[in-house]
Design a protein around this motif. Structure first.
Motif, PDB file in Angstrom:
ATOM      1  N   LEU A   1      -4.651 -20.818  -2.367  1.00 18.97           N
ATOM      2  CA  LEU A   1      -3.714 -20.383  -3.401  1.00 18.97           C
ATOM      3  C   LEU A   1      -3.754 -18.876  -3.607  1.00 18.97           C
ATOM      4  CD1 LEU A   1      -1.596 -21.386  -5.401  1.00 18.97           C
ATOM      5  CD2 LEU A   1      -3.428 -21.702  -7.083  1.00 18.97           C
ATOM      6  N   VAL A   2      -4.885 -18.242  -3.297  1.00 17.31           N
ATOM      7  CA  VAL A   2      -4.986 -16.790  -3.474  1.00 17.31           C
ATOM      8  C   VAL A   2      -4.047 -16.065  -2.504  1.00 17.31           C
ATOM      9  CG1 VAL A   2      -6.551 -14.810  -3.454  1.00 17.31           C
ATOM     10  CG2 VAL A   2      -7.331 -17.015  -4.344  1.00 17.31           C
ATOM     11  N   GLY A   3      -3.869 -16.607  -1.295  1.00 23.19           N
ATOM     12  CA  GLY A   3      -2.901 -16.010  -0.376  1.00 23.19           C
ATOM     13  C   GLY A   3      -1.491 -16.084  -0.919  1.00 23.19           C
ATOM     14  N   TYR A   4      -1.162 -17.209  -1.522  1.00 27.99           N
ATOM     15  CA  TYR A   4       0.153 -17.413  -2.151  1.00 27.99           C
ATOM     16  C   TYR A   4       0.356 -16.423  -3.293  1.00 27.99           C
ATOM     17  CZ  TYR A   4       3.508 -20.243  -4.985  1.00 27.99           C
ATOM     18  OH  TYR A   4       4.559 -20.717  -5.727  1.00 27.99           O
ATOM     19  N   ILE A   5      -0.649 -16.302  -4.147  1.00 33.49           N
ATOM     20  CA  ILE A   5      -0.545 -15.403  -5.296  1.00 33.49           C
ATOM     21  C   ILE A   5      -0.388 -13.958  -4.824  1.00 33.49           C
ATOM     22  CG2 ILE A   5      -1.795 -14.471  -7.287  1.00 33.49           C
ATOM     23  CD1 ILE A   5      -3.072 -17.283  -7.590  1.00 33.49           C
TER      24      ILE A   5
ATOM     25  N   VAL B   1      -2.970 -17.863   6.731  1.00 40.09           N
ATOM     26  CA  VAL B   1      -1.990 -18.932   6.954  1.00 40.09           C
ATOM     27  C   VAL B   1      -1.170 -19.173   5.690  1.00 40.09           C
ATOM     28  CG1 VAL B   1      -1.752 -21.410   7.349  1.00 40.09           C
ATOM     29  CG2 VAL B   1      -3.243 -20.063   8.812  1.00 40.09           C
ATOM     30  N   SER B   2      -1.849 -19.239   4.547  1.00 37.85           N
ATOM     31  CA  SER B   2      -1.150 -19.467   3.278  1.00 37.85           C
ATOM     32  C   SER B   2      -0.210 -18.315   2.956  1.00 37.85           C
ATOM     33  CB  SER B   2      -2.173 -19.643   2.154  1.00 37.85           C
ATOM     34  OG  SER B   2      -1.534 -19.711   0.895  1.00 37.85           O
ATOM     35  N   ALA B   3      -0.702 -17.086   3.107  1.00 39.02           N
ATOM     36  CA  ALA B   3       0.118 -15.920   2.766  1.00 39.02           C
ATOM     37  C   ALA B   3       1.327 -15.803   3.687  1.00 39.02           C
ATOM     38  CB  ALA B   3      -0.730 -14.653   2.826  1.00 39.02           C
ATOM     39  N   LEU B   4       1.129 -15.999   4.970  1.00 37.57           N
ATOM     40  CA  LEU B   4       2.243 -15.863   5.908  1.00 37.57           C
ATOM     41  C   LEU B   4       3.266 -16.983   5.720  1.00 37.57           C
ATOM     42  CD1 LEU B   4       0.255 -14.743   9.064  1.00 37.57           C
ATOM     43  CD2 LEU B   4       1.741 -13.325   7.630  1.00 37.57           C
ATOM     44  N   HIS B   5       2.792 -18.187   5.414  1.00 36.26           N
ATOM     45  CA  HIS B   5       3.739 -19.257   5.081  1.00 36.26           C
ATOM     46  C   HIS B   5       4.551 -18.893   3.850  1.00 36.26           C
ATOM     47  CE1 HIS B   5       5.453 -23.138   4.075  1.00 36.26           C
ATOM     48  NE2 HIS B   5       4.974 -22.967   2.856  1.00 36.26           N
ATOM     49  N   THR B   6       3.889 -18.305   2.855  1.00 35.74           N
ATOM     50  CA  THR B   6       4.578 -17.931   1.621  1.00 35.74           C
ATOM     51  C   THR B   6       5.656 -16.898   1.897  1.00 35.74           C
ATOM     52  OG1 THR B   6       2.555 -18.407   0.361  1.00 35.74           O
ATOM     53  CG2 THR B   6       4.234 -17.062  -0.726  1.00 35.74           C
TER      54      THR B   6
ATOM     55  N   THR C   1     -15.834 -16.033   4.876  1.00 35.79           N
ATOM     56  CA  THR C   1     -16.085 -16.194   6.301  1.00 35.79           C
ATOM     57  C   THR C   1     -14.790 -15.958   7.074  1.00 35.79           C
ATOM     58  OG1 THR C   1     -15.532 -18.546   6.289  1.00 35.79           O
ATOM     59  CG2 THR C   1     -17.833 -17.950   5.756  1.00 35.79           C
ATOM     60  N   GLY C   2     -14.887 -15.926   8.385  1.00 34.91           N
ATOM     61  CA  GLY C   2     -13.681 -15.811   9.196  1.00 34.91           C
ATOM     62  C   GLY C   2     -12.733 -16.970   8.973  1.00 34.91           C
ATOM     63  N   ARG C   3     -13.308 -18.155   8.772  1.00 38.14           N
ATOM     64  CA  ARG C   3     -12.468 -19.328   8.505  1.00 38.14           C
ATOM     65  C   ARG C   3     -11.739 -19.189   7.177  1.00 38.14           C
ATOM     66  NH1 ARG C   3     -14.706 -25.503   7.701  1.00 38.14           N
ATOM     67  NH2 ARG C   3     -12.711 -26.569   7.952  1.00 38.14           N
ATOM     68  N   ASP C   4     -12.424 -18.636   6.170  1.00 34.85           N
ATOM     69  CA  ASP C   4     -11.781 -18.413   4.871  1.00 34.85           C
ATOM     70  C   ASP C   4     -10.614 -17.437   5.007  1.00 34.85           C
ATOM     71  OD1 ASP C   4     -13.696 -20.029   3.574  1.00 34.85           O
ATOM     72  OD2 ASP C   4     -15.023 -18.307   3.251  1.00 34.85           O
ATOM     73  N   GLU C   5     -10.825 -16.363   5.745  1.00 38.61           N
ATOM     74  CA  GLU C   5      -9.762 -15.377   5.912  1.00 38.61           C
ATOM     75  C   GLU C   5      -8.588 -15.950   6.703  1.00 38.61           C
ATOM     76  OE1 GLU C   5     -10.545 -11.274   6.657  1.00 38.61           O
ATOM     77  OE2 GLU C   5     -12.644 -11.449   6.038  1.00 38.61           O
ATOM     78  N   ALA C   6      -8.880 -16.848   7.639  1.00 36.23           N
ATOM     79  CA  ALA C   6      -7.798 -17.501   8.378  1.00 36.23           C
ATOM     80  C   ALA C   6      -6.950 -18.351   7.439  1.00 36.23           C
ATOM     81  CB  ALA C   6      -8.374 -18.358   9.499  1.00 36.23           C
ATOM     82  N   LEU C   7      -7.600 -19.061   6.508  1.00 33.41           N
ATOM     83  CA  LEU C   7      -6.863 -19.867   5.533  1.00 33.41           C
ATOM     84  C   LEU C   7      -5.982 -18.983   4.662  1.00 33.41           C
ATOM     85  CD1 LEU C   7      -6.242 -22.485   3.978  1.00 33.41           C
ATOM     86  CD2 LEU C   7      -8.336 -22.081   2.651  1.00 33.41           C
TER      87      LEU C   7
ATOM     88  N   HIS D   1      -6.511 -30.778   0.142  1.00 39.51           N
ATOM     89  CA  HIS D   1      -7.026 -31.325   1.397  1.00 39.51           C
ATOM     90  C   HIS D   1      -7.791 -30.329   2.256  1.00 39.51           C
ATOM     91  CE1 HIS D   1      -4.964 -35.044   0.556  1.00 39.51           C
ATOM     92  NE2 HIS D   1      -3.835 -34.373   0.351  1.00 39.51           N
ATOM     93  N   HIS D   2      -7.888 -29.079   1.784  1.00 35.58           N
ATOM     94  CA  HIS D   2      -8.716 -28.117   2.520  1.00 35.58           C
ATOM     95  C   HIS D   2      -9.576 -27.310   1.544  1.00 35.58           C
ATOM     96  CE1 HIS D   2     -10.063 -26.066   6.061  1.00 35.58           C
ATOM     97  NE2 HIS D   2      -9.790 -24.895   5.503  1.00 35.58           N
ATOM     98  N   HIS D   3      -9.002 -26.307   0.915  1.00 37.55           N
ATOM     99  CA  HIS D   3      -9.778 -25.508  -0.044  1.00 37.55           C
ATOM    100  C   HIS D   3      -8.810 -24.783  -0.982  1.00 37.55           C
ATOM    101  CE1 HIS D   3     -12.677 -22.731  -1.781  1.00 37.55           C
ATOM    102  NE2 HIS D   3     -13.654 -23.419  -1.188  1.00 37.55           N
TER     103      HIS D   3
END
Length: 244
Positions: A138-142, A205-210, A196-202, A132-134
């Motif tokens: 998943l790279v933050g999770y990995i 968010v993913s990494a910190l949630h993980t 982009t800044g938006r990409d880094e924000a995603l 639902h986003h991009h």
């Protein structure tokens, strides 16, 4: 730490929360009933890791779709990275079942158990963000999972404390060796992408949630009495660990 790169900025953000998972895992391995807790850990790691390859395969498909027609510059390199990482991770869920088998656990009971909510929260968020986003999420999770590999000597310490056979520690020992190189690959990828800044924000968010979800899992494993899982030899519930 070089915060002038995407990888450096993500590492800096993660450094602020590292105390959570490190403290939770340290408490887990200090807790009583080490044999039961180790088997509970293996069960939970199987529940997490069996999602890895399907997640990456789906994210690669979505990245290909995003790259169609040249609309998304992240799509093609992201898909290539994910498919290469699939080859590296394939079969690791089977390793965990083999470790459990070596410890005498009935793996049919393991695979048939309903995974707990904290496991679903960890892995399920990635499906949501990819769909639902991009799929970059998943790279933050990995990055977090690869960056929290077992310590090099953990397998030997747990073998002494639990009395389980050496064959029950294959995955812990293998990931202690493999994941250091894998995490370097993740950060090399990030620095090669036109983020982009938006990409880094995603990614953040993913990494910190993980990190938060992993910490919750390790806290649960360290605090609760491990649930019973049938041993293969008897088929009767015995306190040998499970998703508590």
């Amino acid at each position: 730490m070089n915060t002038g790169s995407a990888s450096g900025r993500l590492r800096a953000k993660l450094s602020l929360v590292e105390a959570g998972p490190h403290g939770a895992t340290a408490a887990l391995w200090r807790a009583g009933r080490p044999r039961d807790r180790y088997l509970a850990y293996l069960v939970t790691m199987h529940q997490v890791i069996r999602a890895s390859v399907p997640l990456m395969e789906r994210a690669a498909e979505l990245a290909d779709q995003a790259a169609s027609g040249g609309a998304d510059p992240l799509g093609s390199p992201l898909a290539r990275y994910l498919r290469a990482h699939v080859l590296e991770e394939t079969g690791h869920d089977a390793w965990l079942l083999e470790d459990l088998t070596a410890a005498g656990v009935d793996t049919q009971a393991v695979t048939g158990a309903v995974p707990p909510p904290d496991v679903a929260a960890l892995t399920g968020a990635q499906y949501y963000w990819a769909e639902h986003h991009h799929p970059l999420a998943l790279v933050g999770y990995i990055a977090v999972l690869e960056g929290h590999a077992p310590a090099a000597g953990l397998g030997a310490v747990l073998a002494r404390r639990t009395g389980l056979p050496e064959a029950a520690f294959r995955t812990v020992r293998a990931h202690a060796q493999l994941d250091a190189g894998h995490v370097d690959d993740v950060y090399t990828l990030l620095d090669s992408l036109p983020l982009t800044g938006r990409d880094e924000a995603l990614l953040a968010v993913s990494a910190l949630h993980t990190v938060d979800a992993l910490t919750r899992i390790f806290v649960r494993l360290g605090r609760r009495a491990p649930a019973a899982v049938p041993l293969r030899e008897t088929g009767r519930p015995t306190p040998t660990g499970g998703p508590g």
